[in-house]
Scaffold this motif. Sequence first.
Motif, PDB file in Angstrom:
ATOM      1  N   LEU A  39       0.813  -1.217   0.000  1.00  0.00           N
ATOM      2  CA  LEU A  39       0.000   0.000   0.000  1.00  0.00           C
ATOM      3  C   LEU A  39       0.842   1.261   0.000  1.00  0.00           C
ATOM      4  O   LEU A  39       0.323   2.358  -0.222  1.00  0.00           O
ATOM      5  N   MET A  40       2.138   1.126   0.267  1.00  0.00           N
ATOM      6  CA  MET A  40       2.998   2.291   0.456  1.00  0.00           C
ATOM      7  C   MET A  40       4.211   2.219  -0.457  1.00  0.00           C
ATOM      8  O   MET A  40       4.684   1.136  -0.817  1.00  0.00           O
ATOM      9  N   SER A  41       4.756   3.368  -0.802  1.00  0.00           N
ATOM     10  CA  SER A  41       5.995   3.445  -1.563  1.00  0.00           C
ATOM     11  C   SER A  41       7.183   3.195  -0.643  1.00  0.00           C
ATOM     12  O   SER A  41       7.093   3.414   0.571  1.00  0.00           O
ATOM     13  N   PRO A  42       8.321   2.773  -1.185  1.00  0.00           N
ATOM     14  CA  PRO A  42       9.546   2.822  -0.383  1.00  0.00           C
ATOM     15  C   PRO A  42       9.799   4.264   0.065  1.00  0.00           C
ATOM     16  O   PRO A  42       9.510   5.215  -0.668  1.00  0.00           O
ATOM     17  N   LEU A  43      10.330   4.431   1.246  1.00  0.00           N
ATOM     18  CA  LEU A  43      10.575   5.773   1.761  1.00  0.00           C
ATOM     19  C   LEU A  43      11.458   6.593   0.825  1.00  0.00           C
ATOM     20  O   LEU A  43      11.269   7.808   0.685  1.00  0.00           O
ATOM     21  N   VAL A  44      12.399   5.921   0.147  1.00  0.00           N
ATOM     22  CA  VAL A  44      13.299   6.657  -0.736  1.00  0.00           C
ATOM     23  C   VAL A  44      12.562   7.199  -1.961  1.00  0.00           C
ATOM     24  O   VAL A  44      12.962   8.223  -2.528  1.00  0.00           O
ATOM     25  N   TRP A  45      11.473   6.541  -2.373  1.00  0.00           N
ATOM     26  CA  TRP A  45      10.661   7.086  -3.474  1.00  0.00           C
ATOM     27  C   TRP A  45      10.005   8.393  -3.025  1.00  0.00           C
ATOM     28  O   TRP A  45      10.023   9.389  -3.760  1.00  0.00           O
ATOM     29  N   ASP A  46       9.406   8.379  -1.825  1.00  0.00           N
ATOM     30  CA  ASP A  46       8.778   9.608  -1.325  1.00  0.00           C
ATOM     31  C   ASP A  46       9.787  10.746  -1.255  1.00  0.00           C
ATOM     32  O   ASP A  46       9.470  11.889  -1.610  1.00  0.00           O
ATOM     33  N   LEU A  47      10.997  10.442  -0.793  1.00  0.00           N
ATOM     34  CA  LEU A  47      12.007  11.480  -0.647  1.00  0.00           C
ATOM     35  C   LEU A  47      12.331  12.136  -1.988  1.00  0.00           C
ATOM     36  O   LEU A  47      12.319  13.367  -2.117  1.00  0.00           O
ATOM     37  N   ALA A  48      12.614  11.330  -3.002  1.00  0.00           N
ATOM     38  CA  ALA A  48      12.956  11.904  -4.308  1.00  0.00           C
ATOM     39  C   ALA A  48      11.743  12.544  -4.978  1.00  0.00           C
ATOM     40  O   ALA A  48      11.878  13.543  -5.690  1.00  0.00           O
ATOM     41  N   HIS A  49      10.546  11.986  -4.764  1.00  0.00           N
ATOM     42  CA  HIS A  49       9.320  12.572  -5.309  1.00  0.00           C
ATOM     43  C   HIS A  49       9.105  13.976  -4.747  1.00  0.00           C
ATOM     44  O   HIS A  49       8.699  14.889  -5.475  1.00  0.00           O
ATOM     45  N   ILE A  50       9.364  14.150  -3.451  1.00  0.00           N
ATOM     46  CA  ILE A  50       9.264  15.476  -2.836  1.00  0.00           C
ATOM     47  C   ILE A  50      10.166  16.464  -3.580  1.00  0.00           C
ATOM     48  O   ILE A  50       9.754  17.579  -3.926  1.00  0.00           O
ATOM     49  N   GLY A  51      11.408  16.061  -3.845  1.00  0.00           N
ATOM     50  CA  GLY A  51      12.326  16.926  -4.570  1.00  0.00           C
ATOM     51  C   GLY A  51      11.893  17.186  -5.992  1.00  0.00           C
ATOM     52  O   GLY A  51      12.024  18.309  -6.505  1.00  0.00           O
ATOM     53  N   ASN A  52      11.343  16.156  -6.650  1.00  0.00           N
ATOM     54  CA  ASN A  52      10.934  16.301  -8.038  1.00  0.00           C
ATOM     55  C   ASN A  52       9.764  17.274  -8.184  1.00  0.00           C
ATOM     56  O   ASN A  52       9.746  18.113  -9.092  1.00  0.00           O
ATOM     57  N   GLN A  53       8.785  17.179  -7.290  1.00  0.00           N
ATOM     58  CA  GLN A  53       7.662  18.120  -7.343  1.00  0.00           C
ATOM     59  C   GLN A  53       8.127  19.544  -7.060  1.00  0.00           C
ATOM     60  O   GLN A  53       7.658  20.506  -7.681  1.00  0.00           O
ATOM     61  N   GLU A  54       9.057  19.681  -6.135  1.00  0.00           N
ATOM     62  CA  GLU A  54       9.602  21.001  -5.835  1.00  0.00           C
ATOM     63  C   GLU A  54      10.330  21.565  -7.051  1.00  0.00           C
ATOM     64  O   GLU A  54      10.230  22.765  -7.364  1.00  0.00           O
ATOM     65  N   GLU A  55      11.063  20.704  -7.759  1.00  0.00           N
ATOM     66  CA  GLU A  55      11.750  21.151  -8.968  1.00  0.00           C
ATOM     67  C   GLU A  55      10.760  21.557 -10.053  1.00  0.00           C
ATOM     68  O   GLU A  55      10.893  22.618 -10.680  1.00  0.00           O
ATOM     69  N   LEU A  56       9.753  20.720 -10.302  1.00  0.00           N
ATOM     70  CA  LEU A  56       8.795  20.994 -11.373  1.00  0.00           C
ATOM     71  C   LEU A  56       8.100  22.340 -11.162  1.00  0.00           C
ATOM     72  O   LEU A  56       7.997  23.146 -12.095  1.00  0.00           O
ATOM     73  N   TRP A  57       7.611  22.591  -9.939  1.00  0.00           N
ATOM     74  CA  TRP A  57       6.783  23.771  -9.709  1.00  0.00           C
ATOM     75  C   TRP A  57       7.591  25.019  -9.387  1.00  0.00           C
ATOM     76  O   TRP A  57       7.269  26.108  -9.877  1.00  0.00           O
ATOM     77  N   LEU A  58       8.615  24.898  -8.562  1.00  0.00           N
ATOM     78  CA  LEU A  58       9.314  26.093  -8.093  1.00  0.00           C
ATOM     79  C   LEU A  58      10.551  26.430  -8.910  1.00  0.00           C
ATOM     80  O   LEU A  58      10.799  27.607  -9.200  1.00  0.00           O
TER      81      LEU A  58
END
Length: 429
Positions: A39-58
Amino acid sequence: MTQDLRLAIAAELERTRARTTLLTDAVDEDDLIRQHSPLMSPLVWDLAHIGNQEELWLVRDVGGRDPVRRDIDELYDAFKHARRDRPALPLLNPAEARTYTATVRDKVLDVLDRVRFDPSRRLVDDGFAFGMIVQHEQQHDETMLATHQLRAGTPVLSAPPPPPGREITGEILIKAGKFVMGTDTEPWALDNERPAHAVDVPAFWIDAAPTTNEQYAAFIDAGGYDDPRWWSECGWAYRIRAGLEKPLHWLRDHDGWHCRRFGRVEPVHPHEPVVHVCYHEAEAYAAWAGKRLPTEAEWEKAARHDPATGRSRRYPWGDDPPEARHANLGQRHLGPAPVGAYPDGASPLGVHQLIGDVWEWVSSGFEPYPGFTAFPYREYSEVFFGGDYRVLRGGSFGTDAAACRGTFRNWDHPIRRQIFSGFRCARAA
């Protein structure tokens, strides 16, 4: 004012990243890479996803800068890869993910120093895009906290216990009448919270506190899981299929009920709000108790309407941001507080703990408000409208104040139990 906004945004970005770092530094590399539940992603996926969304938008959209890692966009697109499939992807390893998110953050702070908060550009007006990213990261931090709860092994998180409770019983009458639901004025409110609109709500009673473990245990002991009378047709079918017989993480032995919480087994506290129950379980309990779940409009009226002035507040206690005396938010404690622990957070009519502790299931499906407009992208809300989603309100002990307010709307499938979900009951007057 502009410099004050820059400083406030920078502080929120730093505070939020400190929580992300705590959640990811608490475990070793193997735990970061491992999938602790399908039901959950590996924690390392969440970590990089956080950075990727920050890159895309900001970095790219707000700052107009060159991409940092365009090659990983698809890997961290939540719509292209189901959670159960993410461990098989060629993900960044923990060191790469940390380096990537740090590089992105450096660029974001440079963008923040230079951006003009142009009122004619909605994405940056009042710092909206930065607020959206703060909320996105905090939402993933809560998701990572839920992953920690599903993780097996030695406990790695700690926090002080919540304040003691006091006896809160009975129901509160909310009188019939119109109130303003949603918002046009909250600067960082997301699209599904908008626009503000008047809703005429018939009179109803709502429980003064969330349903407690003691109350829920009485439902179990009365055979509530064995009697289809209390369950909807689809709820009963799921109960049978999934073998539901108690809240997730509850254990029974000769000493009574215990629960596993972040790697520790402890007695179930009778006066804490019940947590880790799905919508079907909440609905069945309410039927057994001779009540029902509140509608979304009823919940928000109980949480925001001030009968003395007729206006809708930001929070049950008023318009001031949450403080420690108001609500159990932000992972300050690693579980719900006993009912009555936050008298300063009660609504004017005496409804307690509407914010924090546990997300509260309501009976309403996830639908747009009249006049809804998707912003800044359809995939945040619009693609989820309809279907079997049910709304949750109020936030949990794992929800940060930046991502929780009286208008905030969460949603999930009615079978979900790994989230920090509970409920309270209501009935028609």
